[in-house]
Design a protein around this motif. Sequence first.
Motif, mmCIF file in Angstrom:
data_model
loop_
_atom_site.group_PDB
_atom_site.id
_atom_site.type_symbol
_atom_site.label_atom_id
_atom_site.label_comp_id
_atom_site.label_asym_id
_atom_site.label_seq_id
_atom_site.Cartn_x
_atom_site.Cartn_y
_atom_site.Cartn_z
ATOM 1 N N GLY A 64 32.440 59.459 59.182
ATOM 2 C CA GLY A 64 33.804 59.909 59.447
ATOM 3 C C GLY A 64 34.708 58.855 60.042
ATOM 4 O O GLY A 64 35.919 59.062 60.134
ATOM 5 N N TYR A 65 34.155 57.717 60.466
ATOM 6 C CA TYR A 65 34.966 56.621 60.998
ATOM 7 C C TYR A 65 35.242 55.637 59.861
ATOM 8 O O TYR A 65 34.337 54.993 59.345
ATOM 9 C CB TYR A 65 34.251 55.921 62.149
ATOM 10 N N ILE A 66 36.496 55.520 59.469
ATOM 11 C CA ILE A 66 36.892 54.630 58.386
ATOM 12 C C ILE A 66 37.346 53.290 58.967
ATOM 13 O O ILE A 66 38.113 53.248 59.918
ATOM 14 C CB ILE A 66 38.011 55.250 57.535
ATOM 15 N N TYR A 67 36.835 52.202 58.380
ATOM 16 C CA TYR A 67 37.231 50.876 58.838
ATOM 17 C C TYR A 67 37.606 50.013 57.636
ATOM 18 O O TYR A 67 37.194 50.266 56.507
ATOM 19 C CB TYR A 67 36.094 50.207 59.623
ATOM 20 N N ASN A 68 38.398 48.988 57.894
ATOM 21 C CA ASN A 68 38.824 48.040 56.870
ATOM 22 C C ASN A 68 38.129 46.701 57.088
ATOM 23 O O ASN A 68 37.888 46.291 58.229
ATOM 24 C CB ASN A 68 40.341 47.826 56.930
ATOM 25 N N ASP A 69 37.825 46.009 55.997
ATOM 26 C CA ASP A 69 37.271 44.664 56.074
ATOM 27 C C ASP A 69 38.430 43.673 55.953
ATOM 28 O O ASP A 69 39.109 43.611 54.928
ATOM 29 C CB ASP A 69 36.257 44.440 54.956
ATOM 30 N N TRP A 70 38.646 42.896 57.004
ATOM 31 C CA TRP A 70 39.838 42.048 57.078
ATOM 32 C C TRP A 70 39.844 40.919 56.065
ATOM 33 O O TRP A 70 40.902 40.329 55.776
ATOM 34 C CB TRP A 70 39.975 41.473 58.487
ATOM 35 N N THR A 71 38.692 40.571 55.488
ATOM 36 C CA THR A 71 38.653 39.460 54.533
ATOM 37 C C THR A 71 38.932 39.891 53.092
ATOM 38 O O THR A 71 38.966 39.051 52.200
ATOM 39 C CB THR A 71 37.275 38.768 54.573
ATOM 40 N N TYR A 72 39.127 41.184 52.852
ATOM 41 C CA TYR A 72 39.236 41.680 51.474
ATOM 42 C C TYR A 72 40.388 41.015 50.707
ATOM 43 O O TYR A 72 40.195 40.501 49.603
ATOM 44 C CB TYR A 72 39.407 43.195 51.475
ATOM 45 N N SER A 73 41.580 41.030 51.270
ATOM 46 C CA SER A 73 42.737 40.442 50.578
ATOM 47 C C SER A 73 42.553 38.944 50.389
ATOM 48 O O SER A 73 42.924 38.389 49.342
ATOM 49 C CB SER A 73 44.018 40.722 51.365
ATOM 50 N N ARG A 74 41.987 38.274 51.383
ATOM 51 C CA ARG A 74 41.744 36.837 51.296
ATOM 52 C C ARG A 74 40.800 36.533 50.142
ATOM 53 O O ARG A 74 41.044 35.623 49.328
ATOM 54 C CB ARG A 74 41.135 36.354 52.619
ATOM 55 N N HIS A 75 39.717 37.305 50.036
ATOM 56 C CA HIS A 75 38.752 37.077 48.958
ATOM 57 C C HIS A 75 39.338 37.399 47.593
ATOM 58 O O HIS A 75 39.025 36.737 46.595
ATOM 59 C CB HIS A 75 37.500 37.912 49.205
ATOM 60 N N ALA A 76 40.184 38.442 47.534
ATOM 61 C CA ALA A 76 40.820 38.789 46.257
ATOM 62 C C ALA A 76 41.667 37.631 45.751
ATOM 63 O O ALA A 76 41.639 37.297 44.552
ATOM 64 C CB ALA A 76 41.672 40.051 46.413
ATOM 65 N N GLN A 77 42.407 36.998 46.655
ATOM 66 C CA GLN A 77 43.248 35.865 46.251
ATOM 67 C C GLN A 77 42.393 34.673 45.855
ATOM 68 O O GLN A 77 42.696 33.977 44.876
ATOM 69 C CB GLN A 77 44.187 35.486 47.397
ATOM 70 N N GLN A 78 41.311 34.424 46.575
ATOM 71 C CA GLN A 78 40.420 33.311 46.232
ATOM 72 C C GLN A 78 39.794 33.524 44.853
ATOM 73 O O GLN A 78 39.656 32.572 44.075
ATOM 74 C CB GLN A 78 39.333 33.169 47.294
ATOM 75 N N ALA A 79 39.409 34.762 44.554
ATOM 76 C CA ALA A 79 38.835 35.045 43.240
ATOM 77 C C ALA A 79 39.845 34.772 42.133
ATOM 78 O O ALA A 79 39.510 34.185 41.092
ATOM 79 C CB ALA A 79 38.351 36.494 43.183
ATOM 80 N N ARG A 80 41.087 35.183 42.356
ATOM 81 C CA ARG A 80 42.128 34.906 41.363
ATOM 82 C C ARG A 80 42.334 33.413 41.195
ATOM 83 O O ARG A 80 42.499 32.915 40.074
ATOM 84 C CB ARG A 80 43.429 35.607 41.774
ATOM 85 N N ASN A 81 42.319 32.694 42.307
ATOM 86 C CA ASN A 81 42.493 31.235 42.232
ATOM 87 C C ASN A 81 41.352 30.577 41.462
ATOM 88 O O ASN A 81 41.548 29.558 40.783
ATOM 89 C CB ASN A 81 42.575 30.653 43.632
#
Length: 404
Positions: A64-81
């Motif tokens: 029931g405790y939802i958390y976000n992984d702070w590196t997600y957006s960073r990794h998404a951009q690196q994958a695109r690069n």
Amino acid sequence: MDYKRKLKRLAVAIAAAFLMVAIPITVSANRYYGGDYSKYQTNLYNNTGKDSFAIDQIGGDVNGYIYNDWTYSRHAQQARNNGWRFHTYIWDQTGSNSWETQRMLNYFLPRLQQPKGAIVALDYEAGASWSVEGNTDAILVGMRQIKNAGYTPMLYSYRPYLMAHVDVNRVLAEFPNSIWVAGYQSGLSVWPNFGYFPSMNGVSIWQYSDYGGQQDLNVDLTGITNNGYTNHSSGSYVAPKVQNPVTPKVTNPATNDNGTYVVQRGDSWWAIANKYGLNMYSLSSLNGKSINATIYPGQVLKVKTTASQNQPTATNSTTWRDSLGDTWHHEKGTFTSNTWINLRWGARQSSSRIAILGPGSVIHYDAWSNHGGYIWVRQPRANGQYGYLVVRNSTNHEPFGWFK
């Protein structure tokens, strides 16, 4: 994966000792290689020199405790690069709670940074309930929601855990070749040794090494990591239609229709409360006891308040007192938070937390109470349960002053 990484690595390693089998595996003409990532890896790595995809954790749900992984957006951009295909996995520690599984996906699906058709995997390796049927129901509810949102659903775990807690045949009957399985080979080679393949059906991705506990290495056996990138090469994102939660099926045979529970051997106040979305203090109070009171097998406990306890004491009354002596007022409304707030099982700062609601969360409430120096509101939930949260200090006379 990240949450109980060391524990899972030990379990997978032990299991691998018994699963070293050389079996024929049906694979695509080409095998594709890639890593899976979380906050424990700052950057993406081309481990094999031929990596072409990355599967990244966006966050997860722990009871029931939802958390976000702070590196997600960073990794998404690196994958695109890098020109890599980018996919997502979600830590799914919701057990057999289908409602919570859907709430989790309602939160994460609009936040994906990948094209439609790409993989969204449920990482199911901790928190399973005693009910294989209930666990499988919750997983299938989640995978259907992922599919309906336009993505490719997958189920990640390691073989012994799946065999013990999930009816894998039911999953594969509805979602063929949807398994992403961990089974680690010995040594530090970046290439898969199929003598360590965990013999089971429906595997499309094999996580074959954690490379000394530093980086998970994967091989795509069927070409599933191409999904979302063959016909959606632009990587554009369209927000999915979010489903409303459904009431989960109750599978506990010790539960009676009259809202009581028969204590089983090994039960505790905490364990019983956790099954029904309560905290142990409210459960013991509901039964006129304290958490220090002894419970025994065969004892009948109330696990659901009666209509008289949940409703006003008089017909057409707009106020009532609850079992804790707090006065509540009927008032339905909706507001949107502009900060992070705790949603709890009881209207007390000490009550167990259901989840942390982030800015932008839309909160529906049906009653409010002024006690303990705070204004609390009540949020209806599944199975006749409620969540409670503070909206302002009672000395602040602007209604709901902490929110938009």
